[in-house]
Motif scaffolding. Sequence first.
Motif, short mmCIF file in Angstrom:
data_model
loop_
_atom_site.label_atom_id
_atom_site.label_comp_id
_atom_site.label_asym_id
_atom_site.label_seq_id
_atom_site.Cartn_x
_atom_site.Cartn_y
_atom_site.Cartn_z
N UNK A 77 0.82 -1.21 0.00
CA UNK A 77 0.00 0.00 0.00
C UNK A 77 0.86 1.26 0.00
N UNK A 78 0.22 2.31 -0.37
CA UNK A 78 0.91 3.60 -0.40
C UNK A 78 1.16 4.09 1.02
N UNK A 79 2.00 5.09 1.15
CA UNK A 79 2.40 5.61 2.46
C UNK A 79 1.19 6.15 3.24
N UNK A 80 0.23 6.70 2.57
CA UNK A 80 -0.96 7.23 3.24
C UNK A 80 -1.74 6.14 3.96
N UNK A 81 -1.81 4.95 3.36
CA UNK A 81 -2.51 3.85 4.00
C UNK A 81 -1.77 3.37 5.25
N UNK A 82 -0.42 3.35 5.17
CA UNK A 82 0.36 2.98 6.35
C UNK A 82 0.14 3.99 7.48
N UNK A 83 0.08 5.26 7.13
CA UNK A 83 -0.16 6.30 8.11
C UNK A 83 -1.55 6.16 8.73
N UNK A 84 -2.53 5.88 7.89
CA UNK A 84 -3.89 5.68 8.40
C UNK A 84 -3.94 4.47 9.33
N UNK A 85 -3.27 3.40 8.98
CA UNK A 85 -3.23 2.23 9.83
C UNK A 85 -2.57 2.55 11.17
N UNK A 86 -1.51 3.33 11.14
CA UNK A 86 -0.84 3.74 12.37
C UNK A 86 -1.77 4.55 13.27
#
Length: 159
Positions: free
Chosen positions: A24-33
């Motif tokens: 996934x893109x970085x935004x999805x990782x940030x949202x997951x965090x």
Amino acid sequence: MNPQDPLASLHPLRTPALIGWWPPAAGWWLLLLFVLVGVAALAYMIRRRYKRNAYRRRALLQLQSLHTAYLAEPDTRVYVSQINALLKSVALLAYPRTSVAAQHGGHWREFLNRGLPPDAQLPPAFDDAAYQRACPDIDMGQVHRAAQQWIKHHKATPP
């Protein structure tokens, strides 16, 4: 093939490969965090509140056992005295000792009634009922409901 038609010599269009969903893109990782941090914070707050209200649950269980004992052997004076002691111990856990420990009689009942709705307040006969030889005529169901309501809904001050 027609030499006059230049389009006939072109190869067919190739479609690009489909874009995969992983990684996934970085935004999805940030949202997951953010979601994980939010869930952890919510779990922490729920656990802290549960532990902070443990004294209420213990007091409600004790109140229920007092009520069961009263129904088995109705001694009004003993029951009022036990409820009064239970409410005092809960108040000592929830409020500063200096504002609760010395209260008795009418002041104590007024302190308890401040945390109760008007239809569920302790009657004035509760003031000294535990200290009298013959207990005045008090609705024990009302006293039990008032004690239960106060234990469940009093606003504790943090230590």
